[in-house]
Motif scaffolding. Sequence first.
Motif, PDB file in Angstrom:
ATOM      1  N   LEU A 164       0.833  -1.209   0.000  1.00  0.00           N
ATOM      2  CA  LEU A 164       0.000   0.000   0.000  1.00  0.00           C
ATOM      3  C   LEU A 164       0.866   1.256   0.000  1.00  0.00           C
ATOM      4  O   LEU A 164       0.578   2.220  -0.714  1.00  0.00           O
ATOM      5  CB  LEU A 164      -0.945   0.004   1.210  1.00  0.00           C
ATOM      6  N   ALA A 165       1.943   1.254   0.775  1.00  0.00           N
ATOM      7  CA  ALA A 165       2.843   2.417   0.834  1.00  0.00           C
ATOM      8  C   ALA A 165       3.470   2.684  -0.533  1.00  0.00           C
ATOM      9  O   ALA A 165       3.700   3.840  -0.898  1.00  0.00           O
ATOM     10  CB  ALA A 165       3.919   2.197   1.889  1.00  0.00           C
TER      11      ALA A 165
ATOM     12  N   LEU B  55      -7.680  -3.497  -5.613  1.00  0.00           N
ATOM     13  CA  LEU B  55      -7.174  -2.124  -5.649  1.00  0.00           C
ATOM     14  C   LEU B  55      -6.503  -1.795  -6.976  1.00  0.00           C
ATOM     15  O   LEU B  55      -6.672  -0.685  -7.499  1.00  0.00           O
ATOM     16  CB  LEU B  55      -6.218  -1.876  -4.490  1.00  0.00           C
ATOM     17  N   THR B  56      -5.762  -2.725  -7.535  1.00  0.00           N
ATOM     18  CA  THR B  56      -5.122  -2.483  -8.829  1.00  0.00           C
ATOM     19  C   THR B  56      -6.177  -2.170  -9.880  1.00  0.00           C
ATOM     20  O   THR B  56      -6.022  -1.240 -10.668  1.00  0.00           O
ATOM     21  CB  THR B  56      -4.263  -3.693  -9.246  1.00  0.00           C
ATOM     22  N   GLU B  57      -7.276  -2.906  -9.872  1.00  0.00           N
ATOM     23  CA  GLU B  57      -8.361  -2.655 -10.828  1.00  0.00           C
ATOM     24  C   GLU B  57      -9.005  -1.286 -10.587  1.00  0.00           C
ATOM     25  O   GLU B  57      -9.250  -0.539 -11.520  1.00  0.00           O
ATOM     26  CB  GLU B  57      -9.393  -3.774 -10.738  1.00  0.00           C
ATOM     27  N   ARG B  58      -9.250  -0.956  -9.341  1.00  0.00           N
ATOM     28  CA  ARG B  58      -9.898   0.338  -9.041  1.00  0.00           C
ATOM     29  C   ARG B  58      -8.980   1.513  -9.337  1.00  0.00           C
ATOM     30  O   ARG B  58      -9.459   2.582  -9.697  1.00  0.00           O
ATOM     31  CB  ARG B  58     -10.354   0.377  -7.587  1.00  0.00           C
TER      32      ARG B  58
ATOM     33  N   LEU C 196      -4.020   5.817  -3.934  1.00  0.00           N
ATOM     34  CA  LEU C 196      -5.058   5.390  -3.001  1.00  0.00           C
ATOM     35  C   LEU C 196      -4.898   6.168  -1.703  1.00  0.00           C
ATOM     36  O   LEU C 196      -3.875   6.798  -1.469  1.00  0.00           O
ATOM     37  CB  LEU C 196      -5.009   3.875  -2.747  1.00  0.00           C
ATOM     38  N   LYS C 197      -5.939   6.114  -0.904  1.00  0.00           N
ATOM     39  CA  LYS C 197      -5.894   6.763   0.412  1.00  0.00           C
ATOM     40  C   LYS C 197      -5.961   5.661   1.463  1.00  0.00           C
ATOM     41  O   LYS C 197      -6.827   4.788   1.404  1.00  0.00           O
ATOM     42  CB  LYS C 197      -7.079   7.714   0.575  1.00  0.00           C
ATOM     43  N   LEU C 198      -5.032   5.710   2.418  1.00  0.00           N
ATOM     44  CA  LEU C 198      -4.970   4.698   3.471  1.00  0.00           C
ATOM     45  C   LEU C 198      -5.350   5.316   4.808  1.00  0.00           C
ATOM     46  O   LEU C 198      -4.846   6.373   5.175  1.00  0.00           O
ATOM     47  CB  LEU C 198      -3.560   4.105   3.553  1.00  0.00           C
ATOM     48  N   VAL C 199      -6.244   4.635   5.518  1.00  0.00           N
ATOM     49  CA  VAL C 199      -6.664   5.042   6.862  1.00  0.00           C
ATOM     50  C   VAL C 199      -6.492   3.823   7.758  1.00  0.00           C
ATOM     51  O   VAL C 199      -6.925   2.726   7.405  1.00  0.00           O
ATOM     52  CB  VAL C 199      -8.148   5.493   6.875  1.00  0.00           C
TER      53      VAL C 199
END
Length: 134
Positions: free
Chosen positions: A47-48, A127-130, A54-57
């Motif tokens: 994710l990093a 996530l890769t698709e989005r 993307l936004k990570l929470v």
Amino acid sequence: MKTCRLIPLAALLVFALPVHAAPPVVEIVAMPHPPVKMALQPLRDWLAQQGAKLKLVETDVESPAGEKKLAAVGLSGHIPVVILIDGQYRVKRPDGASVDLVNFPNQPNTPPGARGQWVIPDVQAVLTERMKKP
């Protein structure tokens, strides 16, 4: 005599500009304990690497905010990990099968009672698709 209606230039520009979707939001709602941290480290590393795509929470599942988040998505009980993608923990794999991103990832070293049905590549694929969508 015919009248001509003028369309403001700003309105024309709206139609001419490409529309970009907001980056997907990934929420890791998890216990802050070492076994959970170790199990999720490969996902966090990936994710990093995605940066602003993307936004990570992250939320401690044992905190009031974490308990509230679980309740908001319809979950309760002793759940060590929930991964939400755009607010949903149930996602579709590329093969069309649904999978719940709940509990530990399905890895050989995870105790069967805490093991979910998902693997880190499930999250990466969704996530890769989005992130490809404009």
